[in-house]
Design an enzyme around this catalytic site. Structure first.
Site, PDB file in Angstrom:
ATOM      1  N   GLY A   1       0.775  -1.223   0.000  1.00  0.00           N
ATOM      2  CA  GLY A   1       0.000   0.000   0.000  1.00  0.00           C
ATOM      3  C   GLY A   1       0.810   1.278   0.000  1.00  0.00           C
ATOM      4  N   THR A   2       1.696   1.476  -1.001  1.00  0.00           N
ATOM      5  CA  THR A   2       2.626   2.594  -0.965  1.00  0.00           C
ATOM      6  C   THR A   2       2.416   3.562  -2.117  1.00  0.00           C
ATOM      7  OG1 THR A   2       4.173   1.103  -2.067  1.00  0.00           O
ATOM      8  CG2 THR A   2       4.483   1.457   0.282  1.00  0.00           C
ATOM      9  N   SER A   3       2.758   4.837  -1.874  1.00  0.00           N
ATOM     10  CA  SER A   3       2.805   5.846  -2.926  1.00  0.00           C
ATOM     11  C   SER A   3       4.001   6.749  -2.664  1.00  0.00           C
ATOM     12  CB  SER A   3       1.512   6.663  -2.963  1.00  0.00           C
ATOM     13  OG  SER A   3       1.495   7.544  -4.084  1.00  0.00           O
TER      14      SER A   3
END
Length: 486
Positions: free
Chosen positions: A313-315
């Site tokens: 779940g990364t940005s």
């Protein structure tokens, strides 16, 4: 000097640009942009989430800001325990995640923003929250990439009735183009601007989370919030050809993985698969990471404390200002635990819900320790120590390898930034190579899966690249990346 931004969402970029136009620096813009992500990229960023930032000041000093999550101080036997599996359907591949308050660790996002401000912020914090407050009230159109994440995480998002109107429309999860409004977050940010980080970690918000956690079966308590702090550390630095690469130090494992992968590459594309495989196999033996890294870089300063790793779940975004300040920031909430902090619209992380990362089973985490992450914000300086590249990626455990392949394309194969980013990639995991369309090397063997298109699976590497006479910026289209130079 030209200013540049690359990010995972147009709104994130627009807010950063607004602050730069208001004569703020890259640190100010990063704070405002990360707050904007709370609304524009709510599956990737939240006051209940965490992150890493690699920062450079105009005088050339590079610092690593660790605001990743911390495990609770105590680990009692809980009855009840709110910790349960949720199936997420990736289209033929179903993964099981564990959510509930029993999966939540102490979040670091708010502490990280104030640490950035103390480090080199120039605009009052209350002015930096203003764009996010406006977005929370007026709404942000849901991007197609975020809408895809909403669909994936539907089983988790639906757990909390308090946010039904935010994420659902006519009883169905919102789609691309639908507005996301967070009215309670506007009030929350106004409160944080006045009360500061103590308002989150020492006040009624922390108390509310602790009370709900105790009542429903979670581990978080008031003292866990009160003892939390963001850390400003020396980055991991390695020599690379005639350049220097600056990477996050522990608790990031990604920096070490990227460094080890680069050490095994030569100018041929054939060197990439084996380098990734060798490094990925090392990750299975955490106690040997420091030893392997020392083999390749004898005088490195890497330090990794005990812990377990969160991958998901990364940005990412990068910001470069006209003075030469720069920030490379990656953030995550995992998948979220299904609990939204009351009166804030903010989703709390599920960082302790990664069962497959805990060799001794659920809840075998070590109390009161920083968790590890593969997030790898990265900076490269040239032989004259001038900043040349700012980059980073989302993409779970593929992050360091995605970045390594962009660096290989840039520095070994002489491609420009867009070509380096858009070229096909490869990954190795669980005994199998995953080969993306456009990776122009045939891997021999049976355990190879060839993809017929490019995919967000292989990361989203957003970058800014400065050469002697020009600046390039590019957002990886695998994850709807955007970029602008001005």
């Amino acid at each position: 000097m030209q200013q540049a931004i690359s990010a995972g969402h147009q709104t994130t970029l627009d807010v950063a640009k607004e602050i730069l136009h208001a004569k703020g620096n890259a640190f100010d813009a990063a704070i405002a942009a990360h707050l904007a992500m709370y609304i524009a990229e709510p599956c990737m960023a939240s006051a209940g989430g965490n992150g890493f930032a690699l920062t450079r000041m105009a005088n050339g000093e590079i610092r690593f800001v660790d605001f990743f999550c911390q495990t609770p101080i105590h680990k009692p036997l809980l009855d009840p325990l709110e910790f349960y599996p949720v199936d997420v359907d990736f289209g033929g591949d179903i993964e099981v995640f564990h959510v509930g308050l029993g999966s939540a660790a102490v979040p670091g996002s708010i502490a990280g923003l104030f640490a950035l401000h103390r480090l080199n912020g120039t605009i009052p914090f209350k002015d930096l929250v203003a764009p996010a407050i406006a977005l929370a009230k007026d709404g942000v159109p849901l991007s197609n990439f975020q809408a895809y994440d909403f669909q994936l995480l539907y089983p988790i998002i639906q757990q909390d009735e308090s946010v039904k109107d935010i994420f659902f429309k006519d009883g169905k999860i919102k789609k691309g183009g639908d507005l996301i409004r967070m009215p309670e977050m506007a009030d929350f940010l106004d409160f944080i601007a006045i009360e500061g980080e103590r308002g989150f970690y020492h006040g009624e918000i922390a108390q509310q989370i602790a009370d709900d956690s105790k009542a429903k079966g979670g581990f978080l308590r008031r003292e866990d919030f009160e003892q939390y702090q963001a850390n400003i550390l020396d980055p991991l630095r390695i020599d690379y050809r005639d350049k220097q690469i600056f990477l996050p130090n522990g608790p990031s494992k990604g920096g070490a993985m990227l460094a080890m992968t680069l050490a095994q590459l030569d100018d041929s594309i054939a060197s990439i698969p084996n380098a990734i495989r060798n490094t990925q196999e090392i990750i299975q033996s955490e106690g040997q990471i420091e030893g392997y890294l020392k083999h390749y870089y004898p005088n490195n300063n890497f330090k990794l404390q005990p812990g377990h790793t969160n991958y998901r779940g990364t940005s990412h975004f990068n910001i470069l200002d006209k003075w030469g300040n720069a920030v490379s920031l990656t953030s995550t909430i995992g998948e979220g635990c299904g609990y939204f902090i009351p009166n804030t619209n903010m989703h709390l992380n599920n960082m302790m819900g990664e069962i497959f990362l805990l060799p001794n089973g659920a809840h075998s985490w070590t109390p009161n320790t920083r968790m590890h992450s593969m997030m790898t914000p990265t900076m490269v300086t040239n032989k004259d120590y001038k900043l040349e590249l700012i980059t980073g990626s989302g993409g779970a455990n593929r992050i360091p390898y995605s970045i390594a392949q962009v660096l290989h394309n840039l520095y070994h194969r002489g491609k420009n930034l867009e070509e380096s980013t858009s070229s096909g990639r490869v990954h190795y995991q669980d005994g199998k190579y995953q080969v993306e369309k456009g990776f122009n090397y045939k891997i021999q063997g049976e355990n190879v899966l060839y993809w017929d298109k490019q995919s967000l699976y292989f990361g989203g590497v957003h970058s800014i690249y400065q050469k002697a006479d020009s600046t390039e910026a590019f957002g990886d289209q695998r994850r709807d990346g955007v970029a602008e130079i001005f």
